[in-house]
Motif scaffolding. Structure first.
Motif, PDB file in Angstrom:
ATOM      1  N   ARG A  23      18.928   5.663  13.127  1.00  0.00           N
ATOM      2  CA  ARG A  23      17.576   6.220  13.254  1.00  0.00           C
ATOM      3  C   ARG A  23      17.573   7.692  12.848  1.00  0.00           C
ATOM      4  O   ARG A  23      16.628   8.167  12.232  1.00  0.00           O
ATOM      5  N   THR A  24      18.644   8.400  13.206  1.00  0.00           N
ATOM      6  CA  THR A  24      18.749   9.795  12.772  1.00  0.00           C
ATOM      7  C   THR A  24      18.859   9.845  11.250  1.00  0.00           C
ATOM      8  O   THR A  24      18.211  10.648  10.586  1.00  0.00           O
ATOM      9  N   THR A  25      19.693   8.958  10.700  1.00  0.00           N
ATOM     10  CA  THR A  25      19.856   8.917   9.248  1.00  0.00           C
ATOM     11  C   THR A  25      18.524   8.668   8.550  1.00  0.00           C
ATOM     12  O   THR A  25      18.177   9.353   7.587  1.00  0.00           O
ATOM     13  N   LEU A  26      17.769   7.693   9.043  1.00  0.00           N
ATOM     14  CA  LEU A  26      16.529   7.327   8.355  1.00  0.00           C
ATOM     15  C   LEU A  26      15.389   8.307   8.630  1.00  0.00           C
ATOM     16  O   LEU A  26      14.440   8.376   7.849  1.00  0.00           O
ATOM     17  N   THR A  27      15.472   9.086   9.723  1.00  0.00           N
ATOM     18  CA  THR A  27      14.459  10.145   9.865  1.00  0.00           C
ATOM     19  C   THR A  27      14.821  11.309   8.942  1.00  0.00           C
ATOM     20  O   THR A  27      13.933  11.970   8.420  1.00  0.00           O
ATOM     21  N   ALA A  28      16.108  11.558   8.750  1.00  0.00           N
ATOM     22  CA  ALA A  28      16.485  12.651   7.849  1.00  0.00           C
ATOM     23  C   ALA A  28      16.259  12.266   6.392  1.00  0.00           C
ATOM     24  O   ALA A  28      15.920  13.099   5.563  1.00  0.00           O
ATOM     25  N   MET A  29      16.480  10.972   6.082  1.00  0.00           N
ATOM     26  CA  MET A  29      16.327  10.499   4.701  1.00  0.00           C
ATOM     27  C   MET A  29      15.468   9.240   4.703  1.00  0.00           C
ATOM     28  O   MET A  29      15.985   8.128   4.697  1.00  0.00           O
ATOM     29  N   PRO A  30      14.137   9.411   4.740  1.00  0.00           N
ATOM     30  CA  PRO A  30      13.264   8.239   4.904  1.00  0.00           C
ATOM     31  C   PRO A  30      13.255   7.290   3.702  1.00  0.00           C
ATOM     32  O   PRO A  30      12.805   6.165   3.837  1.00  0.00           O
ATOM     33  N   HIS A  31      13.748   7.756   2.572  1.00  0.00           N
ATOM     34  CA  HIS A  31      13.782   6.868   1.412  1.00  0.00           C
ATOM     35  C   HIS A  31      15.004   5.964   1.544  1.00  0.00           C
ATOM     36  O   HIS A  31      16.129   6.366   1.272  1.00  0.00           O
ATOM     37  N   ARG A  32      14.784   4.739   1.979  1.00  0.00           N
ATOM     38  CA  ARG A  32      15.901   3.920   2.437  1.00  0.00           C
ATOM     39  C   ARG A  32      16.833   3.471   1.325  1.00  0.00           C
ATOM     40  O   ARG A  32      18.047   3.380   1.522  1.00  0.00           O
ATOM     41  N   SER A  33      16.282   3.166   0.144  1.00  0.00           N
ATOM     42  CA  SER A  33      17.185   2.745  -0.946  1.00  0.00           C
ATOM     43  C   SER A  33      18.093   3.888  -1.350  1.00  0.00           C
ATOM     44  O   SER A  33      19.236   3.661  -1.753  1.00  0.00           O
ATOM     45  N   THR A  34      17.595   5.125  -1.244  1.00  0.00           N
ATOM     46  CA  THR A  34      18.438   6.275  -1.564  1.00  0.00           C
ATOM     47  C   THR A  34      19.612   6.357  -0.599  1.00  0.00           C
ATOM     48  O   THR A  34      20.740   6.642  -0.997  1.00  0.00           O
ATOM     49  N   VAL A  35      19.330   6.101   0.679  1.00  0.00           N
ATOM     50  CA  VAL A  35      20.411   6.124   1.678  1.00  0.00           C
ATOM     51  C   VAL A  35      21.473   5.093   1.324  1.00  0.00           C
ATOM     52  O   VAL A  35      22.674   5.393   1.298  1.00  0.00           O
ATOM     53  N   LEU A  36      21.025   3.874   1.019  1.00  0.00           N
ATOM     54  CA  LEU A  36      21.995   2.814   0.705  1.00  0.00           C
ATOM     55  C   LEU A  36      22.760   3.150  -0.577  1.00  0.00           C
ATOM     56  O   LEU A  36      23.985   2.961  -0.650  1.00  0.00           O
ATOM     57  N   ALA A  37      22.050   3.673  -1.565  1.00  0.00           N
ATOM     58  CA  ALA A  37      22.713   4.041  -2.824  1.00  0.00           C
ATOM     59  C   ALA A  37      23.759   5.126  -2.587  1.00  0.00           C
ATOM     60  O   ALA A  37      24.868   5.072  -3.131  1.00  0.00           O
ATOM     61  N   ALA A  38      23.415   6.110  -1.750  1.00  0.00           N
ATOM     62  CA  ALA A  38      24.360   7.191  -1.469  1.00  0.00           C
ATOM     63  C   ALA A  38      25.590   6.651  -0.738  1.00  0.00           C
ATOM     64  O   ALA A  38      26.726   7.028  -1.039  1.00  0.00           O
ATOM     65  N   LYS A  39      25.360   5.755   0.214  1.00  0.00           N
ATOM     66  CA  LYS A  39      26.484   5.154   0.931  1.00  0.00           C
ATOM     67  C   LYS A  39      27.366   4.374  -0.041  1.00  0.00           C
ATOM     68  O   LYS A  39      28.603   4.451   0.006  1.00  0.00           O
ATOM     69  N   ALA A  40      26.727   3.601  -0.922  1.00  0.00           N
ATOM     70  CA  ALA A  40      27.476   2.801  -1.890  1.00  0.00           C
ATOM     71  C   ALA A  40      28.295   3.692  -2.810  1.00  0.00           C
ATOM     72  O   ALA A  40      29.462   3.400  -3.111  1.00  0.00           O
ATOM     73  N   ALA A  41      27.711   4.809  -3.244  1.00  0.00           N
ATOM     74  CA  ALA A  41      28.411   5.697  -4.172  1.00  0.00           C
ATOM     75  C   ALA A  41      29.636   6.327  -3.516  1.00  0.00           C
ATOM     76  O   ALA A  41      30.735   6.348  -4.090  1.00  0.00           O
TER      77      ALA A  41
END
Lengths: 293, 226
Positions: free
Chosen positions: B80-98
């Protein structure tokens, strides 16, 4: 000054609809234009007509209120009244079937580097137990393009310095709350949203928190605080939104609420609250509690 | 995207888990490879494949690492902290994948080179050097395979949101499928199972699994409440 145009969403509030301007249906965008007063007239948080269902339970049923800058707005109500859900909706974590929640005229998920706009502390968002408080703040800072100086600044501000390099797993609940506060202040946001910040605080911590909330408001920020502690709210909040059955059943200044209820016999905010929510509580502790499970 | 990458990289390097799991991947891969080479009967031709058998074990630790990258956050509520800091969810997943791709590729390279080196030391003359075309190809395939397995784990964990279930699911796919294909009587099914099992010499199949898992993970991440 950049003017912010909110997007049009069906069933949106008066403010959102009025601010949509001449191109209905256009996605929100940032532009410089003269007609800025609409966006500027809606700083803080505007929640309008939120409706959300979890299975058969209606969690939010037309929740509407606004949080003005320069004030501490208390958000109270019995368990299950929809406070936490509303906060998650404001933060873009949960979707709603109807209604809008706008921050400075924009939906949360449209904010770039949102921690510069809204700081939040959520009850159910614990840090990784194996990471130090400072490193927790560090990744958050990096996610907003901020650097380590800002991290050290909020560590001081939240009184976290002695524990900052220890693993968060060893923190007391009070220390975890301070870490959450530090995270909320990281982007120096004009809007602050705190879910039960007094939870687990020791007496020193409570006094500190009270002072912090007051000073955030006096700096002109819009502060929304959910709490079960009516005594605390009576001393800290300027304005109160009472939630019950998924909607705001009262939305008035603390002074007005007490004055209306006491009629000279010295009622406290707690008395007012109990009177206001009696119906909502009976509704939930009666027959329907079992039906819902 | 850059702030998200920076944030995910900071997350990965500020807890002990990922580093230990990467070191474990290297140790397990090299140890099993060395063991396999030392018990192999010779004369035996090119031993490059035998000397990379440790990848079969190393992949298990890669799966755990990949799953924890996101399911660990669901476990604590930090998502929840991650998604409030970075609400664009595909970007979060892409960053994790990278970030995951980067660290697993690095550790995978060390593990594969270590295994080949161990093979050459134990059986001099039987494991060709990297300048040899087929050996280089086998080595690159093993590294690529480990990264794809990591992405598969990340995708499954994003969809499932629970560490134990995700690890069980992916390890089941990696280890139970091959066993099933051995025990099944029907030739048609046997061949089918063999063909769709992720393996270092089935890079296309492995990539398809990883892609499908990431895609469904991304979709569910986008649709569901956090």
């Amino acid at each position: 000054m950049p003017c912010v145009r909110p997007c049009q969403i069906p069933g949106s509030s008066r403010v959102a609809a009025a601010a949509t301007g001449p191109e209905p249906g256009a996605a929100y965008n940032l532009r410089h234009e003269s007609n800025c007063e609409l966006a500027l007239s809606a700083p803080g948080i505007v929640v309008a007509g939120l409706r959300k269902r979890y299975g058969t339970v209606l969690a939010l049923d037309g929740m509407s209120f606004s949080v003005r800058p320069g004030q501490v707005t208390g958000f109270v109500g019995p368990n299950g009244a929809g406070k936490s859900t509303t906060m998650r909706v404001i933060l873009g974590l949960d979707a709603v079937e109807e209604g809008t929640a706008l921050i400075g005229g924009l939906p949360y998920r449209g904010l770039r580097h949102p921690l510069h706009h809204v700081g939040s502390l959520l009850d159910a968002a614990a840090p990784h137990p194996g990471r130090s408080g400072r490193n927790h703040l560090l990744w958050l800072a990096h996610s907003q393009g901020l650097d380590v100086r800002r991290v050290d600044r909020v560590i001081e501000q939240a009184g976290l310095a002695p524990a900052a390099r220890r693993k968060a797993g060893g923190y007391s609940l009070g220390m975890r709350q301070r870490l959450g506060i530090a995270a909320a202040l990281l982007g120096d946001p004009p809007v602050v949203l705190l879910d039960e910040p007094f939870n687990g605080m020791d007496p020193d911590g409570i006094v500190w928190m009270r002072g912090l909330l007051r000073s955030l408001a006096s700096e002109g920020r819009a502060v929304l605080v959910s709490s079960h502690l009516m005594g605390e709210m009576q001393h800290t909040a300027d304005h109160l939104v009472v939630a019950g059955r998924g909607r705001a059943i009262a939305d008035a200044s603390v002074a007005e609420l007490i004055a209306a209820a006491s009629r000279g016999n010295g009622a406290t905010l707690e008395d007012v609250y109990l009177r206001l929510t009696r119906e909502a509580v009976e509704f939930r502790t009666g027959t329907s509690t079992e039906d819902r499970k | 995207m850059r702030p998200a990458l920076h944030a995910e990289w900071t997350k990965a390097r500020t807890v002990a888990g990922p580093l230990w799991l990467l070191l474990g991947t290297i140790a397990a891969t090299v140890a099993l490879s060395a063991g396999a080479v030392s018990v192999a009967r010779c004369p035996c031709g090119d031993m490059a494949e035998v000397s990379l058998i440790g990848v079969d074990l190393g992949q298990a630790l890669v799966v755990i690492l990949a799953v924890l990258v996101i399911a660990g956050e669901y476990g604590t509520g930090m998502i929840r902290t991650t998604l409030t800091a970075m609400p664009h969810r595909s970007t979060v997943l892409a960053a994790k994948a990278a970030v995951l791709t980067g660290i697993v590729a690095a550790a995978g390279t060390v593990a594969v080179l270590g295994s080949l080196l161990a093979g050459r030391l134990i059986l001099p003359g039987h494991v060709q050097p990297l300048t040899d075309g087929p050996t280089l190809r086998t080595a690159l395939a093993a590294i690529l395979y480990l990264t794809l397995i990591a992405l598969l784990g990340l995708g499954v964990a994003t969809a499932v949101r629970d560490s134990a279930t995700s690890i069980g699911t992916v390890l089941g796919l990696l280890y139970v499928f091959p066993v099933l294909s051995q025990t099944i009587g029907d030739q048609h099914w046997q061949r089918l199972l063999q063909r769709i099992t992720p393996m270092p010499d089935h890079l296309g199949v492995t990539a398809a699994w990883a892609g499908a898992a990431l895609l469904s993970g991304a979709l569910l991440l986008h649709l569901r409440d956090a």
